[in-house]
Enzyme design. Structure first.
Site, PDB file in Angstrom:
ATOM      1  N   PHE A  19      16.684  32.905 -10.230  1.00  0.00           N
ATOM      2  CA  PHE A  19      17.650  31.797 -10.294  1.00  0.00           C
ATOM      3  C   PHE A  19      17.388  30.774  -9.192  1.00  0.00           C
ATOM      4  CE2 PHE A  19      20.083  35.037 -12.590  1.00  0.00           C
ATOM      5  CZ  PHE A  19      20.399  34.297 -13.709  1.00  0.00           C
ATOM      6  N   GLU A 175      29.419  48.027 -14.964  1.00  0.00           N
ATOM      7  CA  GLU A 175      29.026  47.457 -16.260  1.00  0.00           C
ATOM      8  C   GLU A 175      28.139  48.437 -17.030  1.00  0.00           C
ATOM      9  OE1 GLU A 175      29.579  42.723 -15.662  1.00  0.00           O
ATOM     10  OE2 GLU A 175      27.564  43.446 -15.279  1.00  0.00           O
ATOM     11  N   ASP A 305      19.214  35.769  -2.904  1.00  0.00           N
ATOM     12  CA  ASP A 305      19.496  37.110  -2.381  1.00  0.00           C
ATOM     13  C   ASP A 305      18.791  37.379  -1.054  1.00  0.00           C
ATOM     14  OD1 ASP A 305      20.946  37.569  -4.635  1.00  0.00           O
ATOM     15  OD2 ASP A 305      19.745  39.267  -5.362  1.00  0.00           O
ATOM     16  N   ALA A 320      24.256  35.025  -8.553  1.00  0.00           N
ATOM     17  CA  ALA A 320      23.428  33.959  -9.130  1.00  0.00           C
ATOM     18  C   ALA A 320      23.843  32.572  -8.623  1.00  0.00           C
ATOM     19  CB  ALA A 320      23.516  34.029 -10.650  1.00  0.00           C
TER      20      ALA A 320
HETATM   21  C1  LIG Z   1      21.627  44.369 -12.965  1.00  0.00           C
HETATM   22  C2  LIG Z   1      22.094  43.132 -12.258  1.00  0.00           C
HETATM   23  C3  LIG Z   1      23.212  42.459 -12.730  1.00  0.00           C
HETATM   24  C4  LIG Z   1      23.654  41.306 -12.095  1.00  0.00           C
HETATM   25  N1  LIG Z   1      24.751  40.657 -12.591  1.00  0.00           N
HETATM   26  C5  LIG Z   1      25.143  39.500 -12.030  1.00  0.00           C
HETATM   27  C6  LIG Z   1      26.240  38.774 -12.571  1.00  0.00           C
HETATM   28  O1  LIG Z   1      26.842  39.169 -13.566  1.00  0.00           O
HETATM   29  N2  LIG Z   1      26.597  37.608 -11.963  1.00  0.00           N
HETATM   30  C7  LIG Z   1      25.938  37.146 -10.851  1.00  0.00           C
HETATM   31  O2  LIG Z   1      26.284  36.077 -10.333  1.00  0.00           O
HETATM   32  N3  LIG Z   1      24.911  37.831 -10.317  1.00  0.00           N
HETATM   33  C8  LIG Z   1      24.497  38.989 -10.873  1.00  0.00           C
HETATM   34  N4  LIG Z   1      23.453  39.680 -10.339  1.00  0.00           N
HETATM   35  C9  LIG Z   1      22.835  39.174  -9.109  1.00  0.00           C
HETATM   36  C10 LIG Z   1      21.924  37.987  -9.407  1.00  0.00           C
HETATM   37  O3  LIG Z   1      21.101  38.302 -10.497  1.00  0.00           O
HETATM   38  C11 LIG Z   1      21.105  37.687  -8.163  1.00  0.00           C
HETATM   39  O4  LIG Z   1      21.986  37.355  -7.122  1.00  0.00           O
HETATM   40  C12 LIG Z   1      20.149  36.537  -8.415  1.00  0.00           C
HETATM   41  O5  LIG Z   1      19.246  36.865  -9.436  1.00  0.00           O
HETATM   42  C13 LIG Z   1      19.387  36.208  -7.146  1.00  0.00           C
HETATM   43  O6  LIG Z   1      18.483  35.191  -7.425  1.00  0.00           O
HETATM   44  P1  LIG Z   1      17.136  35.062  -6.587  1.00  0.00           P
HETATM   45  O7  LIG Z   1      16.452  33.857  -7.098  1.00  0.00           O
HETATM   46  O8  LIG Z   1      17.444  35.147  -5.139  1.00  0.00           O
HETATM   47  O9  LIG Z   1      16.327  36.381  -6.922  1.00  0.00           O
HETATM   48  P2  LIG Z   1      15.855  36.950  -8.336  1.00  0.00           P
HETATM   49  O10 LIG Z   1      16.612  36.353  -9.452  1.00  0.00           O
HETATM   50  O11 LIG Z   1      15.864  38.422  -8.164  1.00  0.00           O
HETATM   51  O12 LIG Z   1      14.360  36.444  -8.453  1.00  0.00           O
HETATM   52  C14 LIG Z   1      13.354  36.868  -7.571  1.00  0.00           C
HETATM   53  C15 LIG Z   1      12.019  36.544  -8.230  1.00  0.00           C
HETATM   54  O13 LIG Z   1      10.988  36.739  -7.273  1.00  0.00           O
HETATM   55  C16 LIG Z   1       9.923  37.449  -7.866  1.00  0.00           C
HETATM   56  N5  LIG Z   1       9.251  38.161  -6.769  1.00  0.00           N
HETATM   57  C17 LIG Z   1       9.802  39.076  -5.932  1.00  0.00           C
HETATM   58  N6  LIG Z   1       8.925  39.461  -5.015  1.00  0.00           N
HETATM   59  C18 LIG Z   1       7.780  38.781  -5.272  1.00  0.00           C
HETATM   60  C19 LIG Z   1       6.504  38.732  -4.644  1.00  0.00           C
HETATM   61  N7  LIG Z   1       6.227  39.437  -3.531  1.00  0.00           N
HETATM   62  N8  LIG Z   1       5.554  37.930  -5.180  1.00  0.00           N
HETATM   63  C20 LIG Z   1       5.818  37.183  -6.291  1.00  0.00           C
HETATM   64  N9  LIG Z   1       7.008  37.181  -6.910  1.00  0.00           N
HETATM   65  C21 LIG Z   1       7.981  37.959  -6.391  1.00  0.00           C
HETATM   66  C22 LIG Z   1      10.582  38.341  -8.895  1.00  0.00           C
HETATM   67  O14 LIG Z   1       9.683  38.708  -9.927  1.00  0.00           O
HETATM   68  C23 LIG Z   1      11.714  37.450  -9.407  1.00  0.00           C
HETATM   69  O15 LIG Z   1      11.306  36.674 -10.508  1.00  0.00           O
HETATM   70  C24 LIG Z   1      22.977  40.832 -10.952  1.00  0.00           C
HETATM   71  C25 LIG Z   1      21.845  41.510 -10.488  1.00  0.00           C
HETATM   72  C26 LIG Z   1      21.410  42.642 -11.129  1.00  0.00           C
HETATM   73  C27 LIG Z   1      20.190  43.353 -10.616  1.00  0.00           C
END
Ligand SMILES: Cc1cc2nc3c(=O)[nH]c(=O)nc-3n(C[C@H](O)[C@H](O)[C@H](O)COP(=O)(O)OP(=O)(O)OC[C@H]3O[C@@H](n4cnc5c(N)ncnc54)[C@H](O)[C@@H]3O)c2cc1C
Length: 444
Positions: A19, A175, A305, A320
């Site tokens: 996200f 959930e 995150d 998210a």
């Molecule tokens: C099961 C589950 C349910 C959830 N439900 C909700 C909800 O209902 N509502 C809500 O608001 N939030 C929810 N969340 C939390 C939300 O999804 C996260 O807060 C959000 O996705 C964080 O976004 P981000 O971009 O920081 O990380 P992420 O969305 O986790 O994206 C990280 C990206 O980095 C990539 N990556 C990681 N390490 C590396 C690396 N070393 N090299 C290359 N690529 C890499 C991964 O492949 C991924 O695509 C949920 C999370 C989970 C696990």
């Protein structure tokens, strides 16, 4: 070095197409910059519906979207499929498992990974729910437990196959417990006529004295009552001390014999920042300035995150909305820096939180208002459908939900033949070693 910036247009590298990374890249597309997005997968995962993949409600493809096609319309955004191993902070290079990539500005958006708190046996024996691979592996395992139970003659072994333990009473654990209860006491009853469903148990273990701690009291009470009505055995104050290959061992309580432990109890920052010498807290997250820049590294931003963002003396949650808003803000700050303007502090706008427990039951908190039951469930459905990326995905999810809702039927109960890696390799710290293990030192 691959991808060196020759025409001097500033290059912004975004690691992570979750996200945070996606929204950062989209915002950067409006500026005079070259953007390169790196991700270990060539798809974006809508994590909020991951538990439905693990409960045979949706297919993996329904909640994944190819990253390259998200950027079709943005000629200054490119994508590379690579695992980022380390950042060479001094020379401004991202070292991946393939090429090394230089940057002028860097956005770290690698998210979080499952954390076992160092408890013995979790990494080896528990299922996680953080990636698509893990969700599919878990769904396959659940179906296989019923296949095995249907032909198992030993009562104790059969009961162990039909006992499903979920550790962690946060949103993911709740959930999944609800979705699993609906799968098991719904379509699987018709599939496995020889299985005694009285002995099928779903146990939700939570160390604290209540579920979904971040929700208002009315939603928490509703969640507990609803799960109990759905025959989930919720055990509060239950502390896990070890997970073995066939049991969960609890502190001061009975141990539970089971073939299935789903670990949703802990998360921590993805280790790339830590491995690169960026200062992190005990939770592996990077404490950032209020502009989202790393202390002492004004060209590096951390979002989502992975970032430990303090506002009004509290650290913002791993959700998210924080990832999306911090992604946009970091991108805007980079464009400001390029235009010789000072970066602005990030301000989070809380749009509320929600949780679904099952069919027609959810809890929603928006400001001081809370909703539970059918109304909350409709709000939850609409918001999740709206936020899914891609028309096809929205249609497929809608069709699956309608099918499930109208026919009490789950369409995705397949176990396709596959050569799944062993369980210990399935965590989101994947491909490099497993839960809580460090990636191998890199490889330039
Ligand atoms: C099961 C589950 C349910 C959830 N439900 C909700 C909800 O209902 N509502 C809500 O608001 N939030 C929810 N969340 C939390 C939300 O999804 C996260 O807060 C959000 O996705 C964080 O976004 P981000 O971009 O920081 O990380 P992420 O969305 O986790 O994206 C990280 C990206 O980095 C990539 N990556 C990681 N390490 C590396 C690396 N070393 N090299 C290359 N690529 C890499 C991964 O492949 C991924 O695509 C949920 C999370 C989970 C696990």
């Amino acid at each position: 070095l691959a991808g060196v910036n020759r025409n001097r247009t500033p290059r912004v590298v975004v690691i992570g197409a979750g996200f945070g990374g996606l929204w950062a890249a989209r915002t950067l597309a409006q500026g005079n910059v070259d953007v390169l997005v790196i991700d270990r997968n060539n798809y974006h995962t809508f994590l909020a519906l991951l538990y439905q993949v693990a409960a045979a409600e949706l297919e993996a493809e329904d909640i994944a979207y190819p990253v390259r096609s998200i950027f079709w319309k943005h000629s200054n955004i490119d994508f590379t499929l690579a695992y980022a191993r380390r950042i060479d902070l001094q020379n401004r290079i991202v070292v991946t498992d393939g090429e090394s990539i230089s940057y002028d500005y860097l956005i770290l958006a690698t998210g979080s990974i499952t954390y076992s708190f160092g408890l013995p046996g979790v990494a080896e024996n528990a299922y996680c729910l953080k990636t698509l691979e893990e969700a599919v592996a878990l769904k396959n395992h659940i179906i296989c437990c019923f296949e095995a139970a249907a032909r198992e003659e030993d009562k104790a072994k059969r009961e162990s196959l039909l006992t499903f333990v979920i550790v962690g009473g946060g949103a993911t654990g709740v959930e999944y417990a609800g979705a699993l209860a609906e799968l098991i006491h719904g379509p699987l009853v018709k599939d496995y006529r020889t299985v005694d469903f009285q002995s099928a148990r779903i146990i939700l273990l939570e160390a604290a004295d209540g579920l979904v701690a971040n929700m208002p009291q009315s939603v928490r009470a509703y969640t507990l009552e609803k799960l109990q009505k759905m025959r989930v055995d919720v055990r509060l104050g239950a502390k896990v001390r070890e997970v073995t290959s066939n049991a969960v061992l609890l502190s001061g309580q009975d141990n539970i014999t089971t073939q299935t432990v789903v670990w949703t109890a802990g998360v921590k920052g993805e280790p790339l920042a830590e491995l690169s010498g960026v200062a992190t807290g005990r939770d592996g997250r990077v404490p950032v300035r209020e502009t989202l820049q790393v202390l002492g590294q004004p060209e590096i931003y951390v979002i989502g995150d992975l970032a430990s963002i303090k506002e009004n003396n509290r650290v913002l949650p791993m959700v998210a909305q924080v990832a999306i808003q911090s992604g946009v803000s970091a991108a805007q700050n980079i464009l400001r820096q390029i235009n010789a303007q000072a970066p602005q502090p990030f301000r989070y706008h809380d749009r509320g939180s929600m949780i679904t427990i099952g069919r027609k039951s959810a809890g929603v908190a928006i400001g001081a208002r809370t909703y539970t039951g059918f109304v909350a469930w409709v709000i939850w459905l609409v918001i999740h459908l709206f936020n899914l990326i891609g028309f096809r995905n929205r249609m497929m999810v809608l069709i699956n939900w309608a099918w499930d809702y109208l026919l009490y039927e789950r369409a995705v109960r397949f176990v396709f033949p596959s050569e799944m890696p062993s369980l210990s390799k399935l965590s989101s710290c994947v491909r490099v070693g497993g839960l809580d293990k460090e990636p191998p030192k890199n490889s330039q």
